[in-house]
Write a protein that holds these residues in place. Structure first.
Motif, PDB file in Angstrom:
ATOM      1  N   ILE A 210       0.824  -1.213   0.000  1.00 33.45           N
ATOM      2  CA  ILE A 210       0.000   0.000   0.000  1.00 33.45           C
ATOM      3  C   ILE A 210       0.854   1.257   0.000  1.00 33.45           C
ATOM      4  O   ILE A 210       0.641   2.169  -0.805  1.00 33.45           O
ATOM      5  N   GLY A 211       1.842   1.307   0.885  1.00 29.39           N
ATOM      6  CA  GLY A 211       2.650   2.527   1.013  1.00 29.39           C
ATOM      7  C   GLY A 211       3.406   2.889  -0.242  1.00 29.39           C
ATOM      8  O   GLY A 211       3.435   4.053  -0.662  1.00 29.39           O
ATOM      9  N   PHE A 212       4.035   1.894  -0.884  1.00 30.44           N
ATOM     10  CA  PHE A 212       4.772   2.165  -2.111  1.00 30.44           C
ATOM     11  C   PHE A 212       3.860   2.536  -3.276  1.00 30.44           C
ATOM     12  O   PHE A 212       4.312   3.123  -4.260  1.00 30.44           O
ATOM     13  N   GLY A 213       2.587   2.186  -3.167  1.00 31.28           N
ATOM     14  CA  GLY A 213       1.646   2.542  -4.233  1.00 31.28           C
ATOM     15  C   GLY A 213       1.591   4.027  -4.486  1.00 31.28           C
ATOM     16  O   GLY A 213       1.323   4.470  -5.614  1.00 31.28           O
ATOM     17  N   GLY A 214       1.864   4.816  -3.446  1.00 32.63           N
ATOM     18  CA  GLY A 214       1.856   6.264  -3.610  1.00 32.63           C
ATOM     19  C   GLY A 214       2.882   6.741  -4.615  1.00 32.63           C
ATOM     20  O   GLY A 214       2.596   7.589  -5.472  1.00 32.63           O
ATOM     21  N   LEU A 215       4.071   6.190  -4.546  1.00 28.94           N
ATOM     22  CA  LEU A 215       5.117   6.596  -5.483  1.00 28.94           C
ATOM     23  C   LEU A 215       4.821   6.147  -6.902  1.00 28.94           C
ATOM     24  O   LEU A 215       5.083   6.870  -7.868  1.00 28.94           O
ATOM     25  N   PHE A 216       4.238   4.964  -7.046  1.00 22.99           N
ATOM     26  CA  PHE A 216       3.940   4.484  -8.391  1.00 22.99           C
ATOM     27  C   PHE A 216       2.759   5.227  -9.009  1.00 22.99           C
ATOM     28  O   PHE A 216       2.665   5.328 -10.235  1.00 22.99           O
ATOM     29  N   ALA A 217       1.869   5.733  -8.187  1.00 25.41           N
ATOM     30  CA  ALA A 217       0.797   6.572  -8.731  1.00 25.41           C
ATOM     31  C   ALA A 217       1.391   7.808  -9.388  1.00 25.41           C
ATOM     32  O   ALA A 217       0.900   8.276 -10.429  1.00 25.41           O
ATOM     33  N   TRP A 218       2.454   8.337  -8.792  1.00 25.97           N
ATOM     34  CA  TRP A 218       3.152   9.501  -9.369  1.00 25.97           C
ATOM     35  C   TRP A 218       4.008   9.094 -10.568  1.00 25.97           C
ATOM     36  O   TRP A 218       3.889   9.661 -11.651  1.00 25.97           O
ATOM     37  N   PHE A 219       4.857   8.074 -10.385  1.00 25.52           N
ATOM     38  CA  PHE A 219       5.869   7.769 -11.393  1.00 25.52           C
ATOM     39  C   PHE A 219       5.286   7.124 -12.647  1.00 25.52           C
ATOM     40  O   PHE A 219       5.838   7.279 -13.734  1.00 25.52           O
ATOM     41  N   SER A 220       4.179   6.419 -12.502  1.00 23.08           N
ATOM     42  CA  SER A 220       3.571   5.770 -13.668  1.00 23.08           C
ATOM     43  C   SER A 220       3.135   6.774 -14.727  1.00 23.08           C
ATOM     44  O   SER A 220       3.096   6.462 -15.920  1.00 23.08           O
ATOM     45  N   PHE A 343      -4.929   2.927  -9.555  1.00 22.97           N
ATOM     46  CA  PHE A 343      -5.648   3.991  -8.858  1.00 22.97           C
ATOM     47  C   PHE A 343      -5.205   5.379  -9.336  1.00 22.97           C
ATOM     48  O   PHE A 343      -6.019   6.306  -9.389  1.00 22.97           O
ATOM     49  N   GLY A 344      -3.923   5.500  -9.690  1.00 20.44           N
ATOM     50  CA  GLY A 344      -3.457   6.771 -10.234  1.00 20.44           C
ATOM     51  C   GLY A 344      -4.118   7.102 -11.562  1.00 20.44           C
ATOM     52  O   GLY A 344      -4.307   8.270 -11.901  1.00 20.44           O
ATOM     53  N   GLY A 345      -4.494   6.061 -12.318  1.00 14.11           N
ATOM     54  CA  GLY A 345      -5.135   6.291 -13.609  1.00 14.11           C
ATOM     55  C   GLY A 345      -6.620   6.599 -13.522  1.00 14.11           C
ATOM     56  O   GLY A 345      -7.201   7.132 -14.485  1.00 14.11           O
ATOM     57  N   LEU A 346      -7.250   6.311 -12.377  1.00 11.60           N
ATOM     58  CA  LEU A 346      -8.689   6.546 -12.254  1.00 11.60           C
ATOM     59  C   LEU A 346      -9.082   8.006 -12.438  1.00 11.60           C
ATOM     60  O   LEU A 346     -10.060   8.298 -13.150  1.00 11.60           O
ATOM     61  N   PRO A 347      -8.390   8.972 -11.823  1.00 15.39           N
ATOM     62  CA  PRO A 347      -8.758  10.374 -12.077  1.00 15.39           C
ATOM     63  C   PRO A 347      -8.672  10.745 -13.552  1.00 15.39           C
ATOM     64  O   PRO A 347      -9.460  11.566 -14.040  1.00 15.39           O
ATOM     65  N   LEU A 348      -7.728  10.116 -14.267  1.00 14.60           N
ATOM     66  CA  LEU A 348      -7.558  10.420 -15.689  1.00 14.60           C
ATOM     67  C   LEU A 348      -8.732   9.881 -16.499  1.00 14.60           C
ATOM     68  O   LEU A 348      -9.153  10.488 -17.492  1.00 14.60           O
ATOM     69  N   GLU A 349      -9.254   8.739 -16.083  1.00 14.18           N
ATOM     70  CA  GLU A 349     -10.419   8.167 -16.759  1.00 14.18           C
ATOM     71  C   GLU A 349     -11.635   9.096 -16.654  1.00 14.18           C
ATOM     72  O   GLU A 349     -12.509   9.095 -17.518  1.00 14.18           O
ATOM     73  N   PHE A 350     -11.679   9.888 -15.574  1.00 13.73           N
ATOM     74  CA  PHE A 350     -12.778  10.832 -15.377  1.00 13.73           C
ATOM     75  C   PHE A 350     -12.447  12.230 -15.898  1.00 13.73           C
ATOM     76  O   PHE A 350     -13.155  13.196 -15.612  1.00 13.73           O
ATOM     77  N   LEU A 352      -9.784  14.209 -15.319  1.00 11.07           N
ATOM     78  CA  LEU A 352      -9.004  15.134 -14.494  1.00 11.07           C
ATOM     79  C   LEU A 352      -7.577  15.239 -15.032  1.00 11.07           C
ATOM     80  O   LEU A 352      -7.130  14.402 -15.815  1.00 11.07           O
ATOM     81  N   THR A 353      -6.848  16.237 -14.583  1.00  8.46           N
ATOM     82  CA  THR A 353      -5.512  16.502 -15.114  1.00  8.46           C
ATOM     83  C   THR A 353      -4.470  15.550 -14.526  1.00  8.46           C
ATOM     84  O   THR A 353      -4.724  14.853 -13.543  1.00  8.46           O
ATOM     85  N   TYR A 354      -3.262  15.570 -15.111  1.00 10.28           N
ATOM     86  CA  TYR A 354      -2.241  14.585 -14.789  1.00 10.28           C
ATOM     87  C   TYR A 354      -1.519  14.845 -13.469  1.00 10.28           C
ATOM     88  O   TYR A 354      -0.611  14.084 -13.119  1.00 10.28           O
ATOM     89  N   ASN A 355      -1.892  15.891 -12.737  1.00  4.39           N
ATOM     90  CA  ASN A 355      -1.324  16.049 -11.392  1.00  4.39           C
ATOM     91  C   ASN A 355      -2.158  15.321 -10.339  1.00  4.39           C
ATOM     92  O   ASN A 355      -1.719  15.164  -9.200  1.00  4.39           O
ATOM     93  N   TYR A 356      -3.331  14.844 -10.706  1.00  2.00           N
ATOM     94  CA  TYR A 356      -4.187  14.147  -9.743  1.00  2.00           C
ATOM     95  C   TYR A 356      -3.662  12.780  -9.304  1.00  2.00           C
ATOM     96  O   TYR A 356      -3.906  12.366  -8.164  1.00  2.00           O
ATOM     97  N   PRO A 357      -2.948  12.029 -10.153  1.00  2.00           N
ATOM     98  CA  PRO A 357      -2.382  10.768  -9.652  1.00  2.00           C
ATOM     99  C   PRO A 357      -1.505  10.939  -8.419  1.00  2.00           C
ATOM    100  O   PRO A 357      -1.483  10.063  -7.541  1.00  2.00           O
ATOM    101  N   SER A 358      -0.794  12.058  -8.317  1.00  4.76           N
ATOM    102  CA  SER A 358       0.057  12.267  -7.138  1.00  4.76           C
ATOM    103  C   SER A 358      -0.782  12.463  -5.875  1.00  4.76           C
ATOM    104  O   SER A 358      -0.353  12.084  -4.777  1.00  4.76           O
ATOM    105  N   LEU A 359      -1.976  13.045  -6.022  1.00  2.00           N
ATOM    106  CA  LEU A 359      -2.857  13.209  -4.867  1.00  2.00           C
ATOM    107  C   LEU A 359      -3.370  11.844  -4.398  1.00  2.00           C
ATOM    108  O   LEU A 359      -3.453  11.577  -3.190  1.00  2.00           O
ATOM    109  N   VAL A 360      -3.704  10.986  -5.360  1.00  3.09           N
ATOM    110  CA  VAL A 360      -4.063   9.609  -5.025  1.00  3.09           C
ATOM    111  C   VAL A 360      -2.887   8.928  -4.323  1.00  3.09           C
ATOM    112  O   VAL A 360      -3.044   8.211  -3.328  1.00  3.09           O
ATOM    113  N   GLY A 361      -1.684   9.199  -4.849  1.00  5.92           N
ATOM    114  CA  GLY A 361      -0.476   8.619  -4.260  1.00  5.92           C
ATOM    115  C   GLY A 361      -0.261   9.044  -2.823  1.00  5.92           C
ATOM    116  O   GLY A 361       0.154   8.236  -1.976  1.00  5.92           O
TER     117      GLY A 361
END
Length: 383
Positions: A210-220, A343-350, A352-361
């Motif tokens: 779970i914790g590392f998922g935050g970084l991959f939401a950003w880096f992906s 999860f980082g891609g979900l905001p994009l599906e709706f 939203l802009t590409y800075n939102y994955p980092s917020l999910v992260g």
């Protein structure tokens, strides 16, 4: 550097290149295969799924063999499937081959972590493991930017060709430089798996997953973030990846030093806190080019530094199950990869802009921090 560790570092270089270059070339792959960027993000998740499946199964089967033989076999499979990935012409073929490419990943690191710790000098276990993971950081510092540039100039397919070439070099290094060791398994498979029936084991795994998922939401989604939000030209992405890779080099050694100097769970908690703050800053300040570059470096540092203390916690806790534990930690790390990309891609599906994955992260990293603090409170004796 101990030349005996060099083959493991090269293996990390090959694995790190294939794992992270897809993120840098996501728009290129999407365009070539006529799919959307979020759909191309599924290739990240597919590779991660391969790691999750392959890590425990391959280690369970192969642990009875000498580690040198295991590592050579795993790298041969890795090289073949990455070479075939370069020939993919449709979404489904690429999904399958990315999954197959991921199968050897976790087992290679699982065996390699235990080998490197056994070869380490007294009191230098964390730093020896960090030297193995230096391959991952060098991948992001040098190889990922290089093959990103190559992919932009020629074709993304060349990236996987380069990965296969590094794989061949790694196979030769394993054969001629890695010393022979007897099987690392000290107990039967049934006894080895007993540890994973405990809440403690799954607590550690959940911190990573779970914790590392935050970084991959950003880096992906770093490439569309930097081109669409920070407004950098596409041909500058290779240089931005160098910056991220430089941070990872620093972070790799920072994590090793912190883990040898303080309780690893405390080190992980400090680094998770910094990660949360950095990802929130990415969300708010990525439109500023200078701040965006600074944050890319900082996130790079944090992306590698927190890995070593978490691995040390698992190795110290999983007595007689170290190799399986190390492999499953790689599986957990790639569950994080898959969760972050999804999860980082979900905001994009709706839309939203590409800075939102980092917020999910940031949200995923908060959960990781809470789990880490809970582990510290419950298991003080082992951290």
């Amino acid at each position: 550097m101990d030349k005996r560790i060099l083959p493991l570092t090269l293996g990390g270089l090959a694995i790190g290149t294939t794992e992270f270059v897809i993120m840098a070339l996501l728009p290129d792959v999407a365009k070539s295969l006529n799919i959307s960027i979020p759909q191309a993000g599924h290739f990240i998740s597919s590779y991660a799924a391969g790691v999750v499946v392959g890590a425990p199964i391959l280690v369970a089967y192969a642990a009875k063999f000498p580690p040198k033989r295991i590592l050579i076999f795993l790298m041969i499979a890795f090289t073949i499937f990455n070479g075939l990935s370069a020939l993919s012409n449709d979404y489904y073929t690429m999904m399958i081959l990315r999954f197959m490419s991921g199968l050897p990943h976790g087992a290679f690191f699982g065996v390699g972590i235990v080998v490197s710790s056994r070869l380490a000098k007294p009191g230098k276990q964390a730093q020896s493991i960090a030297m193995m993971f230096a391959g991952l950081t060098l991948a992001n510092l040098a190889m990922v930017p290089f093959v990103t540039w190559l992919g932009h100039q020629l074709s993304w397919r060349y990236a996987f060709g380069v990965v296969s070439l590094i794989g061949l070099v790694t196979i030769l290094a394993l054969k001629f430089l890695l010393p022979y060791m007897n099987s690392l398994r000290t107990v039967g498979l049934k006894d080895e798996l007993e540890f994973f029936k405990t809440i403690k084991a799954w607590h550690i795994i959940s911190i990573s997953a779970i914790g590392f998922g935050g970084l991959f939401a950003w880096f992906s989604y770093i490439t569309p973030l930097m081109t669409n939000v920070s407004k950098f030209p596409t041909d500058s992405i290779a240089y931005i990846m160098v910056l991220a890779g430089s941070g990872m080099v620093v972070g790799n050694f920072l994590g090793g030093i912190m883990s040898d100097k303080m309780r690893p769970a405390l080190a992980a908690s400090i680094l998770f806190t910094a990660m949360i703050l950095a990802l929130i800053c990415v969300f708010f300040f990525s439109e500023n080019k200078i701040i965006s570059l600074v944050l890319t470096f900082i996130c790079g540092v944090l992306s590698m530094s927190v890995g070593t203390p978490i691995n040390i916690i698992m190795l110290r806790t999983a007595k007689n199950s170290e190799m399986m534990a190390a492999a499953i930690m790689q599986a957990a790390f790639n569950i994080a990869n898959s969760l972050g990309a999804f999860f980082g891609g979900l905001p994009l599906e709706f839309g939203l802009t590409y800075n939102y994955p980092s917020l999910v992260g940031a949200g995923l990293s908060i959960l990781g921090l809470l789990l880490c603090l809970g582990f510290m409170r419950k298991y003080k004796a082992v951290i």
